[in-house]
Design a protein around this motif. Structure first.
Motif, short mmCIF file in Angstrom:
data_model
loop_
_atom_site.label_atom_id
_atom_site.label_comp_id
_atom_site.label_asym_id
_atom_site.label_seq_id
_atom_site.Cartn_x
_atom_site.Cartn_y
_atom_site.Cartn_z
N VAL A 169 0.85 -1.18 0.00
CA VAL A 169 0.00 0.00 0.00
C VAL A 169 0.89 1.24 0.00
O VAL A 169 1.79 1.37 0.85
N ILE A 170 0.65 2.12 -0.96
CA ILE A 170 1.39 3.37 -1.08
C ILE A 170 0.41 4.52 -0.85
O ILE A 170 -0.67 4.55 -1.45
N SER A 171 0.80 5.44 0.04
CA SER A 171 -0.11 6.53 0.44
C SER A 171 0.53 7.89 0.16
O SER A 171 1.74 8.07 0.32
N PHE A 172 -0.32 8.84 -0.22
CA PHE A 172 0.10 10.22 -0.41
C PHE A 172 -0.90 11.14 0.30
O PHE A 172 -2.11 10.86 0.32
N THR A 173 -0.39 12.23 0.84
CA THR A 173 -1.25 13.31 1.33
C THR A 173 -1.18 14.45 0.32
O THR A 173 -0.08 14.88 -0.07
N CYS A 174 -2.34 14.90 -0.12
CA CYS A 174 -2.41 15.92 -1.17
C CYS A 174 -3.16 17.15 -0.67
O CYS A 174 -4.09 17.04 0.14
N GLN A 212 -4.68 6.56 -1.36
CA GLN A 212 -4.00 5.29 -1.11
C GLN A 212 -4.14 4.39 -2.33
O GLN A 212 -5.22 4.27 -2.92
N PHE A 213 -3.03 3.74 -2.68
CA PHE A 213 -3.02 2.78 -3.78
C PHE A 213 -2.66 1.41 -3.26
O PHE A 213 -1.73 1.26 -2.44
N SER A 214 -3.39 0.41 -3.71
CA SER A 214 -2.99 -0.97 -3.50
C SER A 214 -2.21 -1.40 -4.74
O SER A 214 -2.71 -1.28 -5.87
N CYS A 215 -0.97 -1.87 -4.53
CA CYS A 215 -0.06 -2.16 -5.64
C CYS A 215 0.36 -3.63 -5.63
O CYS A 215 0.48 -4.24 -4.57
N LYS A 216 0.59 -4.16 -6.82
CA LYS A 216 1.18 -5.48 -6.94
C LYS A 216 2.54 -5.47 -6.25
O LYS A 216 3.18 -4.42 -6.13
N PRO A 217 3.02 -6.61 -5.78
CA PRO A 217 4.25 -6.61 -4.98
C PRO A 217 5.50 -6.11 -5.70
O PRO A 217 6.41 -5.58 -5.08
N PHE A 218 5.54 -6.28 -7.03
CA PHE A 218 6.77 -6.00 -7.75
C PHE A 218 6.75 -4.62 -8.38
O PHE A 218 5.71 -4.00 -8.58
#
Length: 262
Positions: A53-58, A119-125
């Protein structure tokens, strides 16, 4: 201004001020736990990797309240996709993640600023960004200033062998071979395809074979020997031995793979 590109648009198009909040360097192992009767504790086994999970505050600053809300609706539509898209972050622009947004746009209003988290859910690679085509002449000489993670081509009228560098540190998922030409049969290592004319594609990643025509795709699985040969990234190179049966003129073979990183 720092930001990211997703679904073919960059955050700078919306004048967003972006801060990276959570970006794991590596995915966690997915573990299987087994409890054995009569034994203390448990056995744990690695079973691949978890998504990350990758998160950003905008922050969106706009004095005009109605214009700000219109921009927020546009941002919401931009993020609202049903399938994974490429996510490229400015400070690691040589790779991309396969990502899907998993949050609704809930904003906190501070004066003329709307603040929210994405928030983004991303593939592991991670996957290499293709910057340039790698063209090879009939003598298999590489062009100058080439980069890994790009398609490799050869145009030839005879059997040949092509060696390609591999830069991956994880299993290569996306691997596609495009064959342009007319021949009774082509053999690439252990893969065989018969009755070739026009443009044919062996998609190793998706395990499908088809002919690409102006009217659409035609299933060619019946002409294929059902062997989908993966690239062994640990070898750091992929060697393709190409053999033709009754080739008319010359053929162009494109090896299109995506370097993958942990």
């Amino acid at each position: 201004m720092f930001g990211f590109k997703f679904n073919n648009r960059h955050t700078s198009e919306f004048n967003l001020c972006v801060k990276s909040e959570n970006r794991p360097f590596k995915p966690n192992f997915r573990m299987i736990e087994e409890k054995i009767e009569g034994a203390n504790g448990s056995q744990k086994f690695k079973d691949g990797y978890d998504d990350i999970v990758i998160s950003f505050t905008c922050e969106l600053e706009e004095e005009d309240y109605f214009l700000r809300k219109r921009k927020l609706r546009e941002i919401s539509n931009w993020l609202n996709v049903l399938d994974y898209k490429e996510l490229i972050i400015d400070d690691e622009s040589d790779i991309f993640y396969k990502a899907i947004c998993i949050t609704q746009l809930n904003t906190e209003v501070i004066g003329a600023v709307d603040k929210f988290q994405i928030q983004f859910s991303c593939k592991p690679f991670k996957y290499s960004v293709r910057d340039k085509l790698l063209l090879l002449n009939e003598n298999l000489t590489l062009g100058s200033n080439v980069k890994l993670g790009t398609p490799h081509f050869v145009t030839t009228s005879t059997d040949t062998t092509l060696t390609m560098d591999i830069d991956s540190t994880a299993e290569i998922e996306d691997f596609r071979i495009k064959i342009i030409g007319t021949m009774e049969k082509i053999k690439i290592n252990n893969m065989e395809l018969s009755n070739c004319f026009g443009t044919n594609v062996i998609d190793v990643g998706k395990k499908i074979v088809y002919m690409d025509t102006a009217q659409g795709i035609v299933n060619k699985m019946n002409d294929f020997n059902k062997i989908f040969e993966k690239i062994d990234y640990k070898q750091k190179e992929y060697v393709a031995v190409i053999q033709f049966t009754n080739l008319i003129g010359s053929a162009t073979i494109e090896f299109d793979f995506q370097n993958t990183y942990i």
